[in-house]
Design a protein around this motif. Sequence first.
Motif, PDB file in Angstrom:
ATOM      1  N   SER A  57      -2.976  -4.889   2.885  1.00 34.82           N
ATOM      2  CA  SER A  57      -1.634  -5.021   2.309  1.00 34.82           C
ATOM      3  C   SER A  57      -0.694  -5.785   3.233  1.00 34.82           C
ATOM      4  CB  SER A  57      -1.054  -3.633   2.019  1.00 34.82           C
ATOM      5  OG  SER A  57      -0.924  -2.885   3.221  1.00 34.82           O
ATOM      6  N   HIS A  69       2.759  -4.896   3.088  1.00 37.25           N
ATOM      7  CA  HIS A  69       3.727  -3.863   3.426  1.00 37.25           C
ATOM      8  C   HIS A  69       3.155  -2.503   3.037  1.00 37.25           C
ATOM      9  CE1 HIS A  69       6.791  -6.957   4.123  1.00 37.25           C
ATOM     10  NE2 HIS A  69       6.378  -7.513   3.001  1.00 37.25           N
ATOM     11  N   PHE A  70       3.735  -1.453   3.590  1.00 34.30           N
ATOM     12  CA  PHE A  70       3.285  -0.107   3.248  1.00 34.30           C
ATOM     13  C   PHE A  70       4.497   0.794   3.028  1.00 34.30           C
ATOM     14  CE2 PHE A  70       4.225   0.396   7.712  1.00 34.30           C
ATOM     15  CZ  PHE A  70       4.680   1.714   7.816  1.00 34.30           C
ATOM     16  N   LEU A  88      -3.626  -0.391   5.381  1.00 35.50           N
ATOM     17  CA  LEU A  88      -2.880  -1.365   6.176  1.00 35.50           C
ATOM     18  C   LEU A  88      -3.595  -2.708   6.221  1.00 35.50           C
ATOM     19  CD1 LEU A  88      -1.718   0.891   9.148  1.00 35.50           C
ATOM     20  CD2 LEU A  88      -0.388   0.186   7.143  1.00 35.50           C
ATOM     21  N   ASN A  89      -4.915  -2.688   6.333  1.00 30.67           N
ATOM     22  CA  ASN A  89      -5.675  -3.933   6.391  1.00 30.67           C
ATOM     23  C   ASN A  89      -5.587  -4.736   5.105  1.00 30.67           C
ATOM     24  OD1 ASN A  89      -6.567  -3.479   9.017  1.00 30.67           O
ATOM     25  ND2 ASN A  89      -8.469  -2.493   8.363  1.00 30.67           N
ATOM     26  N   ALA A 133       2.579  -2.147  11.850  1.00 33.20           N
ATOM     27  CA  ALA A 133       2.723  -0.702  11.658  1.00 33.20           C
ATOM     28  C   ALA A 133       2.282   0.069  12.898  1.00 33.20           C
ATOM     29  CB  ALA A 133       1.915  -0.253  10.456  1.00 33.20           C
ATOM     30  N   ARG A 141       0.570   3.246  14.106  1.00 34.48           N
ATOM     31  CA  ARG A 141      -0.354   4.220  13.505  1.00 34.48           C
ATOM     32  C   ARG A 141       0.096   5.657  13.776  1.00 34.48           C
ATOM     33  NH1 ARG A 141      -5.158   1.559  11.864  1.00 34.48           N
ATOM     34  NH2 ARG A 141      -4.591  -0.614  11.616  1.00 34.48           N
ATOM     35  N   ILE A 153       2.847   6.508  11.352  1.00 37.73           N
ATOM     36  CA  ILE A 153       2.309   6.711  10.006  1.00 37.73           C
ATOM     37  C   ILE A 153       1.605   8.054   9.914  1.00 37.73           C
ATOM     38  CG2 ILE A 153       0.623   5.886   8.327  1.00 37.73           C
ATOM     39  CD1 ILE A 153       1.282   3.062   9.184  1.00 37.73           C
ATOM     40  N   SER A 196       2.793  -3.984   7.247  1.00 40.26           N
ATOM     41  CA  SER A 196       1.463  -3.472   7.582  1.00 40.26           C
ATOM     42  C   SER A 196       0.951  -4.074   8.889  1.00 40.26           C
ATOM     43  CB  SER A 196       0.482  -3.780   6.450  1.00 40.26           C
ATOM     44  OG  SER A 196       0.871  -3.131   5.256  1.00 40.26           O
ATOM     45  N   SER A 198       0.848  -1.192   0.000  1.00 39.62           N
ATOM     46  CA  SER A 198       0.000   0.000   0.000  1.00 39.62           C
ATOM     47  C   SER A 198       0.881   1.238   0.000  1.00 39.62           C
ATOM     48  CB  SER A 198      -0.935   0.016   1.210  1.00 39.62           C
ATOM     49  OG  SER A 198      -0.206  -0.001   2.421  1.00 39.62           O
ATOM     50  N   CYS A 206       4.908   5.167   2.936  1.00 36.88           N
ATOM     51  CA  CYS A 206       4.225   6.451   3.064  1.00 36.88           C
ATOM     52  C   CYS A 206       5.019   7.528   2.326  1.00 36.88           C
ATOM     53  CB  CYS A 206       4.073   6.826   4.531  1.00 36.88           C
ATOM     54  SG  CYS A 206       3.077   8.310   4.807  1.00 36.88           S
TER      55      CYS A 206
END
Length: 233
Positions: free
Chosen positions: A198, A200-201, A195-196, A218, A220, A223, A215, A31, A203
């Motif tokens: 994926s 990985h994320f 996040l839900n 992570a 929050r 992020i 993810s 994501s 930004c």
Amino acid sequence: MLSVRDVEAGYGSMSVLFGVSLGIAEGETLSLIGSNGAGKSTLFSVITGLLAPASGEIELDGASLTRKSTSAIVDHGIVMVPEGRKLFPSLTVEENLLLGAYRKRPGDWTIGRVLDTFPILKELRRRPSQALSGGQQQLVAVGRALMANPKVLLCDELSLGLSPSAVDMVYGGLEKIRGADVSIILVEQDIARALNESDHFACMRHGRIVLEGSSATANRNQISDAYFGGSHD
């Protein structure tokens, strides 16, 4: 599988991306989080060949895609679901899906498999796409992209302009193809949803990757700080 390294790009004299690097493995979902103007859509334009980078490299399975044409990049296996869906309104659902196979790679995605994956489209296949709800149109746009048998699917703002129930329907459909035979890069401004949905994320802010990670683990607050440029005590 897909590697983006030190990409810089912009429009004329305006720089938008500054040394962006990211990667995604086979079957993963990444994501890409960031506010409007963070550079997410510009990055997609570079990956798909719509915008030539000023510098940097893009590779898929070790083959360089840097500055290749969009059609050549589709042939290599990168396909985008564009923001706003961009269906052909006068064509039926089935006709829109079949257009996705125009530069079809060898693979298992057929119109039958798409309709089995998104059963709601079976009963709508003869209807013009303009007669569908926004969520149903988004499923057609995803299905059209799958018809090209992509290795990597780029999804740009799937939830844009949709009701919460329609967003749930679209992501329920996307869940059916996650981890199968396609990797996904998902642009999404809803942090919780991103996040839900994926593995990985990454930004983005002001054309740079400012935070990335798993993810599932992570933070929050981190992020949120990366997204808005703030800080928590």
